[in-house]
Write an enzyme that holds these catalytic residues in place. Structure first.
Site, mmCIF file in Angstrom:
data_model
loop_
_atom_site.group_PDB
_atom_site.id
_atom_site.type_symbol
_atom_site.label_atom_id
_atom_site.label_comp_id
_atom_site.label_asym_id
_atom_site.label_seq_id
_atom_site.Cartn_x
_atom_site.Cartn_y
_atom_site.Cartn_z
ATOM 1 C CG LEU A 1 -2.052 -1.018 1.237
ATOM 2 C CD1 LEU A 1 -2.642 -1.144 2.619
ATOM 3 C CD2 LEU A 1 -3.117 -0.646 0.212
ATOM 4 N N GLY A 2 1.998 1.212 0.663
ATOM 5 C CA GLY A 2 2.854 2.393 0.683
ATOM 6 C C GLY A 2 3.924 2.279 1.753
ATOM 7 C CG PHE B 1 9.329 4.341 11.344
ATOM 8 C CD1 PHE B 1 8.786 3.318 12.090
ATOM 9 C CD2 PHE B 1 8.858 5.639 11.525
ATOM 10 C CE1 PHE B 1 7.780 3.581 13.017
ATOM 11 C CE2 PHE B 1 7.856 5.897 12.457
ATOM 12 C CZ PHE B 1 7.317 4.865 13.203
ATOM 13 C CB ALA B 2 5.402 2.230 8.920
ATOM 14 C CB CYS C 1 1.305 0.273 4.752
ATOM 15 S SG CYS C 1 -0.130 0.177 5.759
ATOM 16 C CG ASP D 1 2.708 15.232 11.425
ATOM 17 O OD1 ASP D 1 2.965 16.272 10.779
ATOM 18 O OD2 ASP D 1 3.187 14.124 11.136
HETATM 19 P P1 ADP Z 1 4.766 6.420 8.821
HETATM 20 O O1 ADP Z 1 4.161 6.393 10.199
HETATM 21 O O2 ADP Z 1 6.042 5.674 8.723
HETATM 22 O O3 ADP Z 1 4.823 7.781 8.202
HETATM 23 P P2 ADP Z 1 2.316 5.939 7.409
HETATM 24 O O4 ADP Z 1 1.318 5.798 8.470
HETATM 25 O O5 ADP Z 1 2.357 7.238 6.676
HETATM 26 O O6 ADP Z 1 3.775 5.559 7.923
HETATM 27 O O7 ADP Z 1 2.097 4.766 6.381
HETATM 28 C C1 ADP Z 1 2.906 4.603 5.247
HETATM 29 C C2 ADP Z 1 2.071 4.457 3.989
HETATM 30 O O8 ADP Z 1 1.256 3.294 4.093
HETATM 31 C C3 ADP Z 1 1.105 5.608 3.789
HETATM 32 O O9 ADP Z 1 1.677 6.652 3.076
HETATM 33 C C4 ADP Z 1 -0.015 4.936 3.027
HETATM 34 O O10 ADP Z 1 0.310 4.882 1.649
HETATM 35 C C5 ADP Z 1 -0.027 3.542 3.575
HETATM 36 N N1 ADP Z 1 -1.034 3.376 4.645
HETATM 37 C C6 ADP Z 1 -0.896 3.649 5.963
HETATM 38 N N2 ADP Z 1 -2.007 3.334 6.660
HETATM 39 C C7 ADP Z 1 -2.891 2.848 5.752
HETATM 40 C C8 ADP Z 1 -4.245 2.333 5.831
HETATM 41 N N3 ADP Z 1 -4.908 2.267 6.992
HETATM 42 N N4 ADP Z 1 -4.824 1.917 4.692
HETATM 43 C C9 ADP Z 1 -4.156 1.979 3.506
HETATM 44 N N5 ADP Z 1 -2.905 2.446 3.360
HETATM 45 C C10 ADP Z 1 -2.269 2.867 4.458
#
Ligand code: ADP
Length: 326
Positions: free
Chosen positions: A50-51, A55-56, A58, A165
């Site tokens: 998904l993305g 550091f995460a 998904c 944020d």
């Molecule tokens: P970080 O905390 O490392 O910034 P994010 O929460 O932004 O990570 O998640 C990274 C990417 O994963 C996001 O930019 C998005 O593309 C995808 N993503 C995160 N949460 C979801 C979700 N609940 N459903 C679909 N895609 C998600």
């Protein structure tokens, strides 16, 4: 060419350090160990990427035997201390949230040296992706999303949580194109006095475009939660125009412009976009000094919301899905 070379090198370095923080791709089946509420554990089939975030990483996922798809947010269990802290706060705060415009937190577990968050799936990307693709939304759509985000802010503030944020890239779209706040990495309990300085330090890790000027000033307190209203003001401006109002090439210049409220709406002569006086006025109220900013109830009572069409969820779903990626 030298400058260009240096820039590319720097970018490559940033990228390589970033990649190191990301966990490796998960196997096709991920096993949630048995726990008190699920004695047999669960196996998740992992779907498409998904993305990636700071550091995460998904992925889409589905528990064996279930029909509903979820998002699996994965981070390494061993992280640098600062990220570990960010992640622990995120976990604690996010897991206590329950609201229709906040990504639902289902569970968390550890598997093969990684922590997995099982989250509500938002398969239509972020608000930022959509606004960029569409080069700005209609005022009707902006009404729809502003009400949703203001509702989520009201809920968080009532629970004593400041998000700190809020930005379009942290707001995801569910399958019906509803907005869901999805990242609590910088969120905090309402702070006072000494803790405020800590908050100021940590908040400066946020995105400069969305940062309220009082975070940069020392000695102001009592309106901490109003930073989220400032961010909503930036989001509304950006939804309408597709750019944040204080956009500049340097962070210092962004801060300077924010302090001076130095922003311009696209001119009707050079832009095809019509932006109503009500919309402009609403943004201006949210970008006032913290003690003058409206709370979420006051925001949604603004004439902007009654000055034109307010779509129903089903209209948004129908209209926006045509331009959303599958
Ligand atoms: P970080 O905390 O490392 O910034 P994010 O929460 O932004 O990570 O998640 C990274 C990417 O994963 C996001 O930019 C998005 O593309 C995808 N993503 C995160 N949460 C979801 C979700 N609940 N459903 C679909 N895609 C998600």
């Amino acid at each position: 060419p030298r400058v260009h070379e240096l820039k590319t090198k720097a970018a490559a370095q940033v990228k390589s350090t970033k990649d190191k923080e990301h966990p490796p791709p998960p196997p096709n089946n991920v096993v949630e160990p048995p726990s008190s509420d699920r004695k047999d554990g669960v196996v998740y089939q992992v779907g498409k990427l998904l993305g990636k975030g700071g550091f995460a990483i998904c992925y889409e996922g589905k528990a064996a035997g279930a029909s509903k798809r979820v998002a699996l947010k994965i981070v390494k269990s061993k992280m640098p201390t600062k990220m570990e802290q960010k992640f622990q706060t995120e976990l604690q705060i996010h897991s206590k949230m329950r609201h229709q415009n906040i990504v639902q937190f289902h569970r968390a577990f550890t598997f093969e040296n990684c922590t997995y968050l099982v989250l509500e799936l938002c398969p239509n990307g972020s608000l930022m992706d959509m606004v960029k693709r569409r080069k700005g939304l209609t005022e009707a759509e902006v009404r729809f999303y502003t009400v949703q985000i203001a509702g989520a802010i009201k809920y968080m503030h009532a629970k004593g949580i400041i998000h700190r944020d809020l930005k379009m890239g942290n707001i995801f779209l569910d399958k019906y194109m509803n907005a869901k706040i999805g990242d609590f990495g910088l969120a905090a309990l309402l702070l006072t006095g000494k803790d405020m300085q800590v908050m100021r330090r940590t908040t400066l890790c946020g995105t400069p475009n969305y940062i309220a000027p009082e975070i940069l000033e020392k000695g102001k307190k009592g309106h901490d939660h109003m930073v989220d209203i400032w961010s909503l003001g930036i989001i509304v401006f950006a939804m309408l125009t597709s750019k944040p109002p204080f956009q500049s090439s340097t962070t210092d210049e962004i801060y300077r412009r924010a302090r001076d409220r130095d922003y311009e709406w696209p001119s009707p002569e050079t832009s095809s976009k019509y932006i109503s006086q009500e919309a402009k006025d609403l943004v201006a109220t949210m970008l006032q000094d913290a003690d003058k900013r409206p709370d979420p109830d006051t925001i949604v009572a603004h004439p902007f919301f009654t000055s034109g069409y307010m779509p129903l969820a089903s209209d948004i779903n129908y209209k926006l899905r045509e331009v959303a990626p599958e």
